[in-house]
Design a protein around this motif. Structure first.
Motif, PDB file in Angstrom:
ATOM      1  N   SER A  94       0.809  -1.220   0.000  1.00  0.00           N
ATOM      2  CA  SER A  94       0.000   0.000   0.000  1.00  0.00           C
ATOM      3  C   SER A  94       0.842   1.268   0.000  1.00  0.00           C
ATOM      4  CB  SER A  94      -0.922   0.015   1.222  1.00  0.00           C
ATOM      5  OG  SER A  94      -0.158   0.128   2.418  1.00  0.00           O
ATOM      6  N   MET A  96       1.828   2.622   2.669  1.00  0.00           N
ATOM      7  CA  MET A  96       1.477   3.345   3.886  1.00  0.00           C
ATOM      8  C   MET A  96       2.458   3.009   5.009  1.00  0.00           C
ATOM      9  SD  MET A  96      -1.335   5.042   3.100  1.00  0.00           S
ATOM     10  CE  MET A  96      -2.386   5.339   4.526  1.00  0.00           C
ATOM     11  N   THR A 172      -0.738   9.408   4.495  1.00  0.00           N
ATOM     12  CA  THR A 172       0.092   8.246   4.161  1.00  0.00           C
ATOM     13  C   THR A 172       0.467   7.439   5.400  1.00  0.00           C
ATOM     14  OG1 THR A 172       2.232   9.388   4.372  1.00  0.00           O
ATOM     15  CG2 THR A 172       1.074   9.589   2.267  1.00  0.00           C
ATOM     16  N   PRO A 179      -6.349   6.085   8.624  1.00  0.00           N
ATOM     17  CA  PRO A 179      -5.420   7.172   8.308  1.00  0.00           C
ATOM     18  C   PRO A 179      -5.279   8.152   9.473  1.00  0.00           C
ATOM     19  CG  PRO A 179      -6.918   6.787   6.473  1.00  0.00           C
ATOM     20  CD  PRO A 179      -7.432   5.978   7.627  1.00  0.00           C
TER      21      PRO A 179
END
Length: 399
Positions: A94, A96, A172, A179
């Motif tokens: 991802s 992230m 992010t 998030p």
């Protein structure tokens, strides 16, 4: 000149077709590739009003070429290195960054006295490391690109774009699978003519932490610029710029601890009229709708919003601000003050990148030994050292 690959097409940053290609990548959720190195490094596209900006993935700066604007210095030169893999875990799929926080975003039972965040320790645990409140602020500041500066940007960094970059960086990062941007509140620039609309948007943002009859109270994370701390009955009010009429309360015991823990930051801010004091705090709402701080940390930044932690670092930051060469400010994160970090880096310096170190007058033999080891671990870089206790700042090497 930077080059990107988007949907199979290779475009440089001056190509008139690039804006259209970036907008299409945003619409189709495609990842552009930065071609500073082969086979290309994945990026992402963020919307800035009606414009679209290509940004690097979180903590991927070390994968880029040192000459690329997306490059970040080696992690072991800042306090970020020990946090990777424990407090900060990257998901390659991802892109992230999952964060393990040292502080809580909920509060159960009666409210405990707020405590200053960013606690420091002289020891480092090898397992179970978590991100402190100050560490989170440093991470956001770094990932938002706010540690970088060149004199070409003079007059171009304002609160509105600082806010945008902080929020984009938070998008992010994940906290417990969601998030970070969902619990982050950064005040939008205040304009008197838009007062009602701004307050309405703030009320909507705060609706998720309204106190409930049962269950833990939810908290949010505030990042904002301190306007002042006002004396109040039983404590102090934190007044944040761009939030007129919305004080946040600190009780007296908490204010006393803030003064002790952040004595240096408060003194540096008071000593320089052009500097800004940044706060990061967890806060909630009580039954009467008042905002109450749970934990708080402070960071002082120069006029151009570059962080510093001593009068000597401010001198260095102000000197670097006059260079057309891009500098990157090093941040401490969880590292204690008695451990060295690179105060700043000139990664595009020639003939080799340059790491800049400011050694405090209080440094002991252990500090000097750790500094020598850090410099020796990076033979590909030159070093510049200012021993603050031995005189004025030495001249920077000529590029």
């Amino acid at each position: 000149m930077r080059r990107f690959e988007i949907a199979g097409a290779v475009l440089n940053e001056n190509d008139p077709a690039l804006p259209t290609a970036i907008a299409a990548a945003y619409r189709d959720r495609m990842r552009p590739l930065c071609l500073c190195r082969e086979p290309g490094i994945p990026m992402y596209v963020a919307a800035m009003g009606e414009q679209f900006v290509v940004k690097r993935m979180p903590l991927s700066g070390g994968q880029h070429d040192p000459a690329c604007d997306s490059y970040e210095p080696p992690l072991d030169l800042s306090g970020l290195g020990p946090l990777m893999g424990s407090a900060i875990r990257l998901d390659p799929a991802s892109g992230m960054a999952a964060l393990r926080l040292e502080f809580s975003l909920t509060r159960t039972g009666s409210r405990a006295a707020p405590t200053p965040g960013a606690s420091e320790s002289t020891s480092v645990k090898s397992e179970g490391r978590r991100l402190s409140l100050r560490g989170l602020l440093h991470l956001l500041w770094n990932e938002a690109g706010l540690t970088k500066w060149t004199s070409a940007w003079a007059g171009k960094r304002h609160w509105w774009n600082i806010r945008w970059h902080l929020i984009e960086a938070a998008k992010t990062m994940l906290v417990r699978g969601a998030p970070l941007s969902e619990v982050l509140l950064v005040p939008e620039p205040f304009r008197a003519e838009n007062k009602d609309a701004i307050e309405q948007r703030r009320a909507i943002a705060l609706s998720g932490i309204q106190p409930q009859k049962a269950g833990p109270r939810k908290l949010m994370v505030l990042v904002g610029e301190v306007k002042e701390f006002q004396a109040a009955r039983g404590g102090h009010r934190l007044v944040v710029k761009h939030w007129p009429g919305f004080p946040i309360l600190l009780d007296e015991r908490a204010w006393t601890r803030v003064q002790a823990r952040f004595e240096a930051e408060l003194a540096l801010w008071a000593a320089n009229d052009t500097s800004h004091l940044i706060t990061v705090a967890t806060f909630g709402l009580n039954a009467t709708g008042l905002a109450i701080i749970e934990e708080i940390a402070l960071m002082v930044v120069a006029e151009n919003w570059i962080p510093y932690e001593s009068a000597q670092e401010l001198r260095l930051v102000e000197t670097l601000a006059k260079l057309r060469e891009q500098s990157i400010k090093g941040l401490r994160y969880a590292s204690p003050a008695d451990q060295p970090i690179a105060a700043a880096l000139l990664m595009q310096h020639r003939p080799r990148p340059l790491a800049l170190f400011v050694v405090p007058a209080s440094a002991d033999d252990a500090y000097e030994a750790a500094l020598e080891e850090m410099i020796a671990s990076r033979p590909e870089m030159d070093s510049w050292i200012w021993h603050a206790g031995q005189g004025e700042m030495p001249a920077l090497p000529v590029r």
